[in-house]
Design a protein around this motif. Structure first.
Motif, PDB file in Angstrom:
ATOM      1  N   VAL A  11      20.916   2.340   1.248  1.00 16.41           N
ATOM      2  CA  VAL A  11      20.768   1.051   0.569  1.00 16.41           C
ATOM      3  C   VAL A  11      19.329   0.580   0.758  1.00 16.41           C
ATOM      4  N   LEU A  12      18.740   0.071  -0.327  1.00 22.87           N
ATOM      5  CA  LEU A  12      17.330  -0.310  -0.332  1.00 22.87           C
ATOM      6  C   LEU A  12      17.158  -1.780  -0.692  1.00 22.87           C
ATOM      7  N   SER A  13      16.213  -2.415  -0.052  1.00 21.95           N
ATOM      8  CA  SER A  13      15.947  -3.827  -0.310  1.00 21.95           C
ATOM      9  C   SER A  13      15.100  -4.000  -1.562  1.00 21.95           C
ATOM     10  N   GLY A  14      14.871  -5.251  -1.912  1.00 16.77           N
ATOM     11  CA  GLY A  14      13.949  -5.560  -2.998  1.00 16.77           C
ATOM     12  C   GLY A  14      12.543  -5.708  -2.441  1.00 16.77           C
ATOM     13  N   GLY A  15      11.570  -5.839  -3.352  1.00 20.64           N
ATOM     14  CA  GLY A  15      10.201  -6.008  -2.876  1.00 20.64           C
ATOM     15  C   GLY A  15       9.133  -5.800  -3.923  1.00 20.64           C
ATOM     16  N   GLY A  16       9.510  -5.761  -5.197  1.00 17.22           N
ATOM     17  CA  GLY A  16       8.520  -5.632  -6.251  1.00 17.22           C
ATOM     18  C   GLY A  16       7.704  -4.357  -6.135  1.00 17.22           C
ATOM     19  N   VAL A  17       6.389  -4.453  -6.337  1.00 15.72           N
ATOM     20  CA  VAL A  17       5.539  -3.266  -6.328  1.00 15.72           C
ATOM     21  C   VAL A  17       5.511  -2.592  -4.963  1.00 15.72           C
ATOM     22  N   LYS A  18       5.919  -3.301  -3.934  1.00 13.90           N
ATOM     23  CA  LYS A  18       5.947  -2.706  -2.596  1.00 13.90           C
ATOM     24  C   LYS A  18       6.961  -1.572  -2.512  1.00 13.90           C
ATOM     25  N   GLY A  19       7.832  -1.476  -3.523  1.00 16.33           N
ATOM     26  CA  GLY A  19       8.851  -0.432  -3.548  1.00 16.33           C
ATOM     27  C   GLY A  19       8.273   0.971  -3.580  1.00 16.33           C
ATOM     28  N   ILE A  20       6.968   1.096  -3.831  1.00 15.13           N
ATOM     29  CA  ILE A  20       6.314   2.405  -3.776  1.00 15.13           C
ATOM     30  C   ILE A  20       6.548   3.032  -2.406  1.00 15.13           C
ATOM     31  N   ALA A  21       6.713   2.202  -1.396  1.00 12.35           N
ATOM     32  CA  ALA A  21       6.919   2.696  -0.030  1.00 12.35           C
ATOM     33  C   ALA A  21       8.205   3.513   0.088  1.00 12.35           C
ATOM     34  N   PHE A  22       9.185   3.242  -0.766  1.00  9.74           N
ATOM     35  CA  PHE A  22      10.445   3.996  -0.704  1.00  9.74           C
ATOM     36  C   PHE A  22      10.216   5.477  -1.004  1.00  9.74           C
ATOM     37  N   THR A  64       6.444   9.447 -11.620  1.00  7.41           N
ATOM     38  CA  THR A  64       7.130   8.564 -12.565  1.00  7.41           C
ATOM     39  C   THR A  64       6.651   7.134 -12.414  1.00  7.41           C
ATOM     40  N   LEU A  65       6.481   6.679 -11.169  1.00  4.50           N
ATOM     41  CA  LEU A  65       5.991   5.323 -10.925  1.00  4.50           C
ATOM     42  C   LEU A  65       4.549   5.176 -11.405  1.00  4.50           C
ATOM     43  N   GLU A  66       3.760   6.219 -11.244  1.00  8.82           N
ATOM     44  CA  GLU A  66       2.380   6.182 -11.724  1.00  8.82           C
ATOM     45  C   GLU A  66       2.338   6.045 -13.245  1.00  8.82           C
ATOM     46  N   ALA A  67       3.320   6.648 -13.913  1.00  5.43           N
ATOM     47  CA  ALA A  67       3.368   6.591 -15.384  1.00  5.43           C
ATOM     48  C   ALA A  67       3.667   5.190 -15.897  1.00  5.43           C
ATOM     49  N   LEU A  68       4.214   4.323 -15.026  1.00  4.24           N
ATOM     50  CA  LEU A  68       4.511   2.949 -15.443  1.00  4.24           C
ATOM     51  C   LEU A  68       3.239   2.170 -15.707  1.00  4.24           C
ATOM     52  N   GLU A  69       2.134   2.548 -15.075  1.00  4.54           N
ATOM     53  CA  GLU A  69       0.839   1.889 -15.265  1.00  4.54           C
ATOM     54  C   GLU A  69       0.966   0.383 -15.009  1.00  4.54           C
ATOM     55  N   LEU A  70       1.089   0.039 -13.734  1.00  2.00           N
ATOM     56  CA  LEU A  70       1.305  -1.349 -13.338  1.00  2.00           C
ATOM     57  C   LEU A  70       0.221  -2.295 -13.844  1.00  2.00           C
ATOM     58  N   GLU A  71      -0.987  -1.753 -14.051  1.00  2.00           N
ATOM     59  CA  GLU A  71      -2.071  -2.622 -14.514  1.00  2.00           C
ATOM     60  C   GLU A  71      -1.785  -3.207 -15.897  1.00  2.00           C
ATOM     61  N   GLU A 149      12.180   0.152 -20.994  1.00  2.00           N
ATOM     62  CA  GLU A 149      11.903   1.364 -21.773  1.00  2.00           C
ATOM     63  C   GLU A 149      11.384   2.477 -20.873  1.00  2.00           C
ATOM     64  N   TRP A 150      10.544   2.115 -19.912  1.00  2.00           N
ATOM     65  CA  TRP A 150       9.993   3.119 -18.990  1.00  2.00           C
ATOM     66  C   TRP A 150      11.088   3.783 -18.151  1.00  2.00           C
ATOM     67  N   ILE A 151      11.979   2.978 -17.548  1.00  2.00           N
ATOM     68  CA  ILE A 151      13.018   3.559 -16.689  1.00  2.00           C
ATOM     69  C   ILE A 151      14.049   4.310 -17.519  1.00  2.00           C
ATOM     70  N   LEU A 325      -2.600  -2.804  -7.599  1.00  2.00           N
ATOM     71  CA  LEU A 325      -2.805  -2.050  -6.368  1.00  2.00           C
ATOM     72  C   LEU A 325      -3.750  -0.874  -6.596  1.00  2.00           C
ATOM     73  N   SER A 326      -4.623  -0.646  -5.640  1.00  2.00           N
ATOM     74  CA  SER A 326      -5.505   0.513  -5.713  1.00  2.00           C
ATOM     75  C   SER A 326      -4.732   1.744  -5.261  1.00  2.00           C
ATOM     76  N   LEU A 327      -5.281   2.917  -5.543  1.00  2.00           N
ATOM     77  CA  LEU A 327      -4.638   4.161  -5.116  1.00  2.00           C
ATOM     78  C   LEU A 327      -4.536   4.196  -3.591  1.00  2.00           C
ATOM     79  N   GLU A 328      -5.550   3.672  -2.928  1.00  2.00           N
ATOM     80  CA  GLU A 328      -5.533   3.635  -1.464  1.00  2.00           C
ATOM     81  C   GLU A 328      -4.385   2.774  -0.944  1.00  2.00           C
ATOM     82  N   GLN A 329      -4.179   1.615  -1.567  1.00  2.00           N
ATOM     83  CA  GLN A 329      -3.086   0.731  -1.151  1.00  2.00           C
ATOM     84  C   GLN A 329      -1.726   1.392  -1.387  1.00  2.00           C
ATOM     85  N   LYS A 330      -1.607   2.113  -2.492  1.00  2.00           N
ATOM     86  CA  LYS A 330      -0.357   2.813  -2.777  1.00  2.00           C
ATOM     87  C   LYS A 330      -0.076   3.871  -1.715  1.00  2.00           C
TER      88      LYS A 330
END
Length: 346
Positions: A11-22, A64-71, A149-151, A325-330
């Motif tokens: 089970v996973l929590s919420g957290g917006g873009v921080k979900g990259i950590a999963f 797949t997450l990179e393809a979302l292009e958060l910017e 559409e992305w997911i 987020l920068s690539l380093e932050q990701k």
């Protein structure tokens, strides 16, 4: 060949873009020899759980997450698109209260139009949720189409469209239908958390027929960032509209989605240990403060869980709306997720 496979419910929590950590957490989970069985989550946790249940490994999830292009989720038009930011800015200019109190009084004022503060926590939660809908009707930053559409495209690559494609999980008292994936949303009309796909039946939708991408859109509909998902249902002689939003508004870590089905449960929670003070000086800071204020307002602090392992992922000072987020932050988030799963041993 299958004797050494260690099945694990997650089970996973919420957290917006921080979900990259999963992604980092799942990288370690697989390397430790665990096979995810039933998965559950909310918001970004629902996205990660969906990609995993569809068959993506950590590398596939990252790509797949990179393809979302958060910017593409630009925050440059906040004042124009989200009138609530203007309302709060004006309220703050006229008030002499501490910023922490300004937020509470503003939400109370807007939802009740009264000088009397909420009587108790239940009354406060009801008022905030009603206020969310009132304020969101004036405008939100995004409509949610891009995310859905992305997911949907990502899941279709693995042959997943509806929850019927995700049958075959381990049934238990919480998940009698045995879905591999489940998530939460909030029904603002009924002021309650809903479980998807199970509760789709209330809205006249067969749970098996509910599109996974639509459920994820509901679970990730962060107030003010994304428009509520509206489902229209015929009741007696009239049509009733139900407004559904991010399940994290009432509980950002719904461990109760997992029952005792004979498989150990691991939970991973995104958490920032660097609490920032509320900042009401710029449109962006006001927007982030407003969104933060309406999250996780209903979860009991001592909510019992059936977790055999809890991985707390330190997300530092990253806000769940930091789409740039920068690539380093990701990579930092990825490594933080890996670290939280390192001690997993069930």
């Amino acid at each position: 060949m299958y004797r050494n496979i260690k099945r694990l419910n997650i089970v996973l929590s919420g957290g917006g873009v921080k979900g990259i950590a999963f992604v980092g957490a799942f990288d370690v989970i697989k390397k430790k020899g665990y096979m995810p069985a039933n998965l559950a989550g909310v918001s970004s946790g629902a996205i990660a759980a969906a990609l995993t249940s569809a068959g993506y490994n950590a590398e596939g999830m990252w790509n797949t997450l990179e393809a979302l292009e958060l910017e593409r989720f630009s925050l440059n038009t906040i004042e124009k698109k989200v009138p609530a930011v203007r309302y709060l800015a004006e309220y703050a200019r006229q008030s002499k209260l501490h910023p922490e109190m300004i937020m509470e009084v503003f939400l109370n004022h807007y939802t009740t139009r009264s000088r009397n503060m909420w009587r108790d926590k239940s009354d406060r939660n009801r008022g905030i949720i009603q206020g969310i809908i009132k304020l969101c009707k004036d405008g939100c930053l995004f409509d949610g189409d891009l995310l859905e559409e992305w997911i949907a495209e990502a899941l279709l690559k693995k042959g997943i469209r509806t929850f019927a494609d995700l049958r075959g999980g381990r049934p238990d008292e919480s998940n009698p239908s045995g879905y591999k994936l489940r998530m939460t949303g909030v029904d603002c009309n009924r002021l309650k958390i809903i479980t998807l796909p199970d509760d789709a039946a209330f809205y006249g939708i067969e749970p098996d027929d509910l599109e996974v991408a639509r459920a994820i859109r509901i679970s990730t509909s962060v107030p003010f960032a994304f428009k509520p998902v509206v489902i229209t249902k015929k009741e007696k002689e009239s049509m009733v509209q139900y407004n559904l939003i991010d399940g994290g508004v009432l509980d950002h870590f719904p461990t109760w989605l997992m029952g005792n089905g004979g498989i150990p449960v691991a939970g991973f929670r995104l958490q920032s240990f660097e609490k920032k003070a509320i900042n009401l000086k710029t449109p962006l800071s006001i927007f982030k403060s407003l969104v933060t204020a309406v999250h996780d307002i209903g979860a009991p602090e001592d909510s019992p869980t059936a977790l055999a392992y809890t991985g707390v992922i330190d997300t530092g000072d990253v806000n769940f709306l930091d789409f740039d987020l920068s690539l380093e932050q990701k990579h930092i988030l990825f490594e933080s997720g890996r670290k939280a799963a390192m001690n997993l041993s069930i």
